[in-house]
Design a protein around this motif. Structure first.
Motif, PDB file in Angstrom:
ATOM      1  N   LEU A   1       0.799  -1.240   0.000  1.00  0.00           N
ATOM      2  CA  LEU A   1       0.000   0.000   0.000  1.00  0.00           C
ATOM      3  C   LEU A   1       0.829   1.286   0.000  1.00  0.00           C
ATOM      4  CD1 LEU A   1      -3.136  -0.850   2.167  1.00  0.00           C
ATOM      5  CD2 LEU A   1      -3.107  -0.129  -0.219  1.00  0.00           C
ATOM      6  N   PRO A   2       1.961   1.382   0.734  1.00  0.00           N
ATOM      7  CA  PRO A   2       2.724   2.632   0.711  1.00  0.00           C
ATOM      8  C   PRO A   2       3.128   3.049  -0.705  1.00  0.00           C
ATOM      9  CG  PRO A   2       3.455   1.238   2.506  1.00  0.00           C
ATOM     10  CD  PRO A   2       2.510   0.417   1.703  1.00  0.00           C
ATOM     11  N   GLN A   3       3.208   2.065  -1.621  1.00  0.00           N
ATOM     12  CA  GLN A   3       3.569   2.449  -2.994  1.00  0.00           C
ATOM     13  C   GLN A   3       2.418   3.179  -3.672  1.00  0.00           C
ATOM     14  OE1 GLN A   3       4.611  -1.359  -4.654  1.00  0.00           O
ATOM     15  NE2 GLN A   3       6.000  -1.711  -2.935  1.00  0.00           N
ATOM     16  N   LYS A   4       1.207   3.088  -3.103  1.00  0.00           N
ATOM     17  CA  LYS A   4       0.050   3.729  -3.749  1.00  0.00           C
ATOM     18  C   LYS A   4      -0.171   5.139  -3.214  1.00  0.00           C
ATOM     19  CE  LYS A   4      -1.111  -0.335  -5.370  1.00  0.00           C
ATOM     20  NZ  LYS A   4      -1.541  -0.838  -6.609  1.00  0.00           N
ATOM     21  N   ILE A   5       0.731   5.613  -2.365  1.00  0.00           N
ATOM     22  CA  ILE A   5       0.527   6.945  -1.759  1.00  0.00           C
ATOM     23  C   ILE A   5       0.500   8.023  -2.832  1.00  0.00           C
ATOM     24  CG2 ILE A   5       1.648   8.749  -0.364  1.00  0.00           C
ATOM     25  CD1 ILE A   5       2.630   6.569   1.492  1.00  0.00           C
ATOM     26  N   LYS A   6      -0.568   8.872  -2.724  1.00  0.00           N
ATOM     27  CA  LYS A   6      -0.558  10.089  -3.547  1.00  0.00           C
ATOM     28  C   LYS A   6      -0.306  11.204  -2.553  1.00  0.00           C
ATOM     29  CE  LYS A   6      -4.341   8.994  -6.603  1.00  0.00           C
ATOM     30  NZ  LYS A   6      -5.676   9.436  -6.951  1.00  0.00           N
ATOM     31  N   MET A   7       0.757  11.941  -2.789  1.00  0.00           N
ATOM     32  CA  MET A   7       1.040  13.036  -1.859  1.00  0.00           C
ATOM     33  C   MET A   7       0.246  14.253  -2.309  1.00  0.00           C
ATOM     34  SD  MET A   7       2.787  14.266   0.668  1.00  0.00           S
ATOM     35  CE  MET A   7       4.208  13.257   1.016  1.00  0.00           C
ATOM     36  N   ILE A   8      -0.758  14.674  -1.567  1.00  0.00           N
ATOM     37  CA  ILE A   8      -1.555  15.855  -1.940  1.00  0.00           C
ATOM     38  C   ILE A   8      -1.479  16.842  -0.780  1.00  0.00           C
ATOM     39  CG2 ILE A   8      -3.847  16.690  -2.607  1.00  0.00           C
ATOM     40  CD1 ILE A   8      -4.496  13.883  -3.595  1.00  0.00           C
TER      41      ILE A   8
ATOM     42  N   ASN B   1      -0.233  12.201   3.059  1.00  0.00           N
ATOM     43  CA  ASN B   1      -0.092  10.887   2.429  1.00  0.00           C
ATOM     44  C   ASN B   1      -1.475  10.296   2.245  1.00  0.00           C
ATOM     45  OD1 ASN B   1       2.751  10.759   2.352  1.00  0.00           O
ATOM     46  ND2 ASN B   1       2.769  10.337   4.563  1.00  0.00           N
ATOM     47  N   PHE B   2      -1.968  10.367   1.018  1.00  0.00           N
ATOM     48  CA  PHE B   2      -3.335   9.919   0.756  1.00  0.00           C
ATOM     49  C   PHE B   2      -3.319   8.564   0.060  1.00  0.00           C
ATOM     50  CE2 PHE B   2      -7.045  10.223  -2.287  1.00  0.00           C
ATOM     51  CZ  PHE B   2      -7.986   9.856  -1.357  1.00  0.00           C
ATOM     52  N   ILE B   3      -3.980   7.607   0.667  1.00  0.00           N
ATOM     53  CA  ILE B   3      -4.138   6.306   0.019  1.00  0.00           C
ATOM     54  C   ILE B   3      -5.625   6.020  -0.073  1.00  0.00           C
ATOM     55  CG2 ILE B   3      -3.650   3.831   0.103  1.00  0.00           C
ATOM     56  CD1 ILE B   3      -1.325   4.435   2.011  1.00  0.00           C
ATOM     57  N   ALA B   4      -6.125   5.754  -1.296  1.00  0.00           N
ATOM     58  CA  ALA B   4      -7.524   5.365  -1.468  1.00  0.00           C
ATOM     59  C   ALA B   4      -7.510   4.165  -2.407  1.00  0.00           C
ATOM     60  CB  ALA B   4      -8.332   6.508  -2.050  1.00  0.00           C
ATOM     61  N   GLU B   5      -7.781   3.010  -1.876  1.00  0.00           N
ATOM     62  CA  GLU B   5      -7.605   1.793  -2.679  1.00  0.00           C
ATOM     63  C   GLU B   5      -8.740   0.805  -2.455  1.00  0.00           C
ATOM     64  OE1 GLU B   5      -5.279   0.496  -4.923  1.00  0.00           O
ATOM     65  OE2 GLU B   5      -4.689   2.616  -5.035  1.00  0.00           O
ATOM     66  N   LYS B   6      -9.003   0.041  -3.506  1.00  0.00           N
ATOM     67  CA  LYS B   6      -9.893  -1.111  -3.342  1.00  0.00           C
ATOM     68  C   LYS B   6      -8.989  -2.310  -3.123  1.00  0.00           C
ATOM     69  CE  LYS B   6     -13.649  -3.496  -5.621  1.00  0.00           C
ATOM     70  NZ  LYS B   6     -13.475  -4.725  -6.236  1.00  0.00           N
ATOM     71  N   ILE B   7      -9.221  -3.065  -2.077  1.00  0.00           N
ATOM     72  CA  ILE B   7      -8.356  -4.219  -1.842  1.00  0.00           C
ATOM     73  C   ILE B   7      -9.184  -5.511  -1.896  1.00  0.00           C
ATOM     74  CG2 ILE B   7      -6.570  -3.001  -0.511  1.00  0.00           C
ATOM     75  CD1 ILE B   7      -7.926  -4.008   2.030  1.00  0.00           C
TER      76      ILE B   7
ATOM     77  N   LYS C   1     -14.869  10.378  -4.121  1.00  0.00           N
ATOM     78  CA  LYS C   1     -15.450  11.329  -3.167  1.00  0.00           C
ATOM     79  C   LYS C   1     -14.451  11.614  -2.043  1.00  0.00           C
ATOM     80  CE  LYS C   1     -20.061  12.025  -1.229  1.00  0.00           C
ATOM     81  NZ  LYS C   1     -21.316  11.374  -0.895  1.00  0.00           N
ATOM     82  N   ALA C   2     -13.694  10.574  -1.646  1.00  0.00           N
ATOM     83  CA  ALA C   2     -12.738  10.728  -0.550  1.00  0.00           C
ATOM     84  C   ALA C   2     -11.669  11.749  -0.926  1.00  0.00           C
ATOM     85  CB  ALA C   2     -12.096   9.383  -0.231  1.00  0.00           C
ATOM     86  N   GLU C   3     -11.285  11.731  -2.204  1.00  0.00           N
ATOM     87  CA  GLU C   3     -10.213  12.636  -2.648  1.00  0.00           C
ATOM     88  C   GLU C   3     -10.640  14.097  -2.524  1.00  0.00           C
ATOM     89  OE1 GLU C   3      -8.349  11.108  -6.151  1.00  0.00           O
ATOM     90  OE2 GLU C   3      -7.093  12.885  -6.417  1.00  0.00           O
ATOM     91  N   ASN C   4     -11.972  14.331  -2.614  1.00  0.00           N
ATOM     92  CA  ASN C   4     -12.474  15.708  -2.513  1.00  0.00           C
ATOM     93  C   ASN C   4     -12.082  16.391  -1.204  1.00  0.00           C
ATOM     94  OD1 ASN C   4     -13.630  15.519  -4.967  1.00  0.00           O
ATOM     95  ND2 ASN C   4     -15.681  14.997  -4.196  1.00  0.00           N
TER      96      ASN C   4
END
Ligand code: SER
Length: 877
Positions: free
Chosen positions: A764-771, A775-781, A871-874
């Motif tokens: 998961l840390p590889q999916k971090i979007k730094m905004i 450290n934003f992670i929004a993933e379907k697992i 929606k979470a990214e908003n």
């Protein structure tokens, strides 16, 4: 003279005047829809006055436990506030049934009061009925003339219909009365104001002690009076008041009837009696109410949510509330007073002694539960106060809610309000109260018309023990309207229909016209008993009321009911064998479907005990014991070991039902099977507690028991055999194996999920979007375990800073969301996972919650999962 001597003197006196002494009837009344509790000594004799029962003893005397808390005679609100009203009181009474009348009643009353009890004649006043235009009744000259032989005429006072015409209720026996009043004020006060002017003026020291009623009429539902077949005497003397007079006290509570309670309360609370008005009232309320509650329980009436049980619960709660509010009694307390009562009155009323333990247990449980409710009500009150902004007034609505839901009387709410400098809007509270009263009045209203007589009234003959069909005619009928439904009540000359009583349901069947063609059939929907009269309930009347009918009982229903009734007796005996002789019947219901039996016992029954009981009863069924019915004098029946019920009113002769004289002998008026073999099979279907110290067994017999066995055991087992492809013997080990295997597999799966979770967590840390530095992670697992997802969230929380993590996954086929937020972001951004998750959950048609740093939600719409992430990214923009 102490209270025990006072009671005995009364009984001895009337015995010497040839009265038969009888025991008090139960305080709780069964079989009279117009009355819940005995409210006068005459209640148990109502049928004698009305001519519905034969007169065995023309003169009777007793002390009767009475309760005046509902209906026409209701003293509840005065109790404790004044010093001479009670909920439960003893009424000393003497009766003449068509024997002596006014002359002797007055002569003996005077002789006892002045000659034996030695009450000063100069302190006595008497009243006589002045007549009533409404009822076309004249002044009671006869009573007046009798009194004037003993008392000067200026002490005889005329009284109006309200005070001097005694009526049992809205309908029923009634007649003019003469009361004896006594003035116990100090001489100085007596000089100042003439006692005569204080009679019937609610003065606490000029009080009525004895009421002599001359029963002559029956008040009908249309308000008119009908002459009774004979003239009778019904007298009632307030025992507690008499004790006050004879002990030279100014308050009933200062006599030895109440001082043992007051002393104990005072000692326990460390508050002296007669120190303040409020604490005095509380002490009196408790000392009074403990008697009512204990006697009601001894008579088999447990506190409950409806009917007579609710009245008792309200009285108990009134006592708890007074103790709680004014005496600081916040732990169960009333139960500790029971032993004082048993010591004091257990000799006169043996039911108190034998039920001592049960009374204490029931009261303790009730107190505990009500104290919890009071505690909750206070929390609710505190919360409510916090919501009030800019006002110091508690709404009537809320005060009513406290009253209705938490049993808070308005004075308690007002007290709490005052402590916080608030007041209660009393006007709107009263409105709410009135609305509720109207609601319950409308719900309870039953409109009963007067009887219409077709023949001269005579008590109907019950022939239903011997036969199920009888030729009969209608004696009288009336119309009843309840809940918008119109029904008819019919009384027959001779009837085989058993009326509901002793827990056994009433018979149903038909009235079939004998002469008319085609035959007219009127369905009998139910059979009930009122004051000993058997009433058949129908929804129509026959076209010709005067014809002859064949009254036919539904024989199948009767036999099934009889089977269940006999099985109840077999069960009762088996319970006493297996659990002990403390088991006593506390209630029962016997119908064609099943039986229900309530009994005193203090712990749950083990599976072995239940099996043992079933085994004994089934053995007795297989023995095919023949029914033995005997009519015996009560004493003889009791000597033979017959079990009688507390709180049940028995005549001098009783019906004794025996199934094997070494096994089951009971006093019972019910219908029974002629041989136990007909019961077929007995099966207990449930066992549970219904109140402190009271258990309930439900059971079925015969065909119903077999159907129950098939539906609940045989068919499910057959299905299992097919599913598991096993025979009966191997089913249980097979299911046990499956469960064991299932456990092991679950463990393995959980382990695999944990392994999978470790890999996902590492990736998961590889999916971090730094905004904006977050450290934003929004993933379907792809992980089907809520536990494992939680582990991932908490693992990343400790390894990553500034983290806003949103994970979605399908768990058990349902979409789920998890949010985790680093603590520093909660503070800096004022974020809250709990609020965010509610918003995001809308996308999956679901809901959830949690804390500010971690929350989860579940939903139903898998297609919304992608939009959750968007929606979470908003939140970061
Ligand atoms: N029935 C009358 C009363 O209750 C007298 O017993 O006062």
């Amino acid at each position: 003279m102490n209270s025990t001597e006072t009671r005995q003197t009364f009984l001895d006196f009337f015995e010497s005047k040839k009265h038969t002494l009888v025991p008090s009837a139960p305080m709780v009344i069964k079989g009279d829809p117009t009355l819940m509790f005995t409210n006068a000594g005459m209640n148990q004799f109502k049928d004698l006055f009305l001519g519905n029962a034969p007169i065995k003893f023309p003169r009777i005397a007793d002390t009767q436990k009475c309760l005046r808390v509902s209906g026409k005679h209701n003293d509840l609100e005065e109790v404790g506030v004044d010093t001479y009203h009670h909920t439960m009181f003893e009424m000393l009474g003497n009766w003449s049934f068509g024997d002596y009348f006014k002359k002797e009643a007055i002569e003996w009353a005077w002789e006892l009061l002045t000659g034996i009890y030695k009450i000063d004649k100069n302190r006595l006043y008497v009243t006589v009925f002045e007549g009533s235009k409404d009822d076309h009744l004249a002044f009671d000259q006869e009573a007046y003339d009798c009194w004037k032989k003993y008392i000067s005429e200026d002490r005889i006072i005329n009284g109006n219909k309200k005070d001097n015409f005694w009526e049992m209720g809205d309908t029923g026996p009634c007649g003019p009365c003469s009361e004896v009043h006594v003035d116990i004020r100090d001489d100085a006060e007596r000089k100042k104001i003439d006692g005569k002017s204080l009679v019937n003026a609610s003065h606490p020291q000029v009080i009525e002690i004895w009421n002599l009623v001359f029963m002559e009429f029956n008040r009908l539902a249309d308000g008119s009076l009908k002459k009774l077949p004979a003239q009778h005497v019904d007298t009632g003397m307030g025992f507690e008041r008499l004790c006050m007079v004879l002990q030279g006290k100014k308050s009933n509570y200062d006599t030895d009837v109440f001082t043992p309670f007051i002393d104990f309360i005072s000692k326990t609370t460390n508050i002296a009696y007669k120190k303040s008005e409020q604490t005095d009232i509380a002490m009196r309320v408790i000392s009074d109410h403990i008697r009512t509650i204990s006697f009601a329980i001894a008579d088999g009436q447990l506190p409950s949510n409806n009917g007579a049980g609710y009245v008792i619960r309200r009285i108990l709660r009134r006592a708890v509330r007074y103790g709680y509010t004014f005496l600081n009694l916040q732990e169960p307390f009333l139960c500790r007073l029971v032993s004082i009562l048993v010591n004091q009155l257990g000799g006169t009323f043996p039911e108190l002694t034998s039920q001592n333990e049960l009374i204490e247990k029931v009261i303790l449980e009730e107190e505990k539960s009500f104290l919890r409710t009071l505690g909750n009500g206070i929390i609710r009150f505190e919360e409510y106060i916090k919501t009030l902004k800019g006002t110091k007034i508690i709404s009537g609505h809320f005060a009513f809610e406290l009253y209705d839901t938490f049993g808070f009387p308005i004075d308690l709410t007002q007290l709490l309000a005052r402590e916080k400098n608030f007041s209660v809007d009393m006007e709107s509270y009263q409105e709410q109260l009135e609305l509720q009263k109207n609601r319950s009045r409308a719900a309870a209203s039953v409109d009963t018309e007067d009887w219409i007589n077709l023949e001269t009234y005579s008590p109907s003959d019950f022939v239903g023990y011997e036969k199920l069909t009888a030729a009969s005619k209608i004696i009288q009928y009336r119309k009843v309207k309840a809940k918008g439904k119109e029904l008819f009540q019919i009384v027959l000359k001779e009837t085989p229909f058993y009326a509901e009583s002793g827990g056994q349901v009433g018979d149903t069947g038909f009235l079939i016209s004998v002469d008319s063609e085609p035959k007219e059939e009127i369905k009998v929907l139910d059979t009930k008993k009122e004051h000993g009269v058997i009433i058949h309930i129908t929804d129509k009347l026959p076209s010709n009321l005067y014809q002859s009918f064949s009254a036919v009982v539904d024989a199948k229903k009767r036999q099934l009911t009889a089977n269940n009734h006999s099985a109840t007796h077999l069960l009762h005996a088996a319970l006493r064998k297996v659990l002990g002789t403390h088991v006593e019947q506390k209630g029962s219901l016997v119908s064609e479907e099943h039986l229900r039996f309530d009994f005193s016992h203090f712990s749950h029954l083990t599976a072995e005990q239940i099996l043992e009981i079933e085994k004994i009863v089934n053995e007795k069924i297989r023995e095919n014991i023949l029914l033995e019915v005997k009519i015996l004098p009560i004493e003889e029946a009791k000597k033979s070991g017959a079990m009688a019920l507390f709180g049940e009113k028995y005549g001098d002769e009783v019906r004794v039902i025996t199934f094997d004289k070494n096994y089951s002998i009971e006093l019972c008026g019910g219908t029974h099977t002629d041989a136990t073999g007909k019961i077929g099979l007995f099966l207990i279907t449930s066992e549970a507690a219904i109140a402190a110290g009271i258990r309930r067994i439900e059971a079925r017999t015969g065909e119903k028991a077999i159907t129950y066995l098939y539906e609940n055991f045989v068919h499910p087992v057959d299905k299992l055999k097919i599913i598991l492809k096993k025979n009966s013997k191997d089913i249980v080990p097979s299911v046990e194996n499956i469960l064991k295997e299932n456990m092991q597999l679950k463990k393995q799966v959980e382990h695999l999920y944990q392994e999978k979770a470790t890999i996902i967590k590492a990736n998961l840390p590889q999916k971090i979007k730094m905004i904006n530095g977050i450290n934003f992670i929004a993933e379907k697992i792809d992980l089907d375990s809520a536990e494992a997802i939680k582990d991932i969230c908490f693992g990343l929380k400790s390894s990553l800073k500034n983290l806003f993590l949103v994970l979605i996954a399908e768990v058990n086929g349902k979409p789920t969301i998890s949010i985790l937020i680093s603590e520093n972001l909660i503070a800096e951004k004022n974020w809250n996972a709990n609020t965010m998750i509610r918003e995001l959950a809308k996308e999956i048609n679901g809901g959830g919650g949690g804390q500010a740093f971690y929350a989860t939600a579940g939903g139903t719409d898998l297609s919304g999962m992608a939009s959750v992430l968007k929606k979470a990214e908003n939140y970061l923009k």
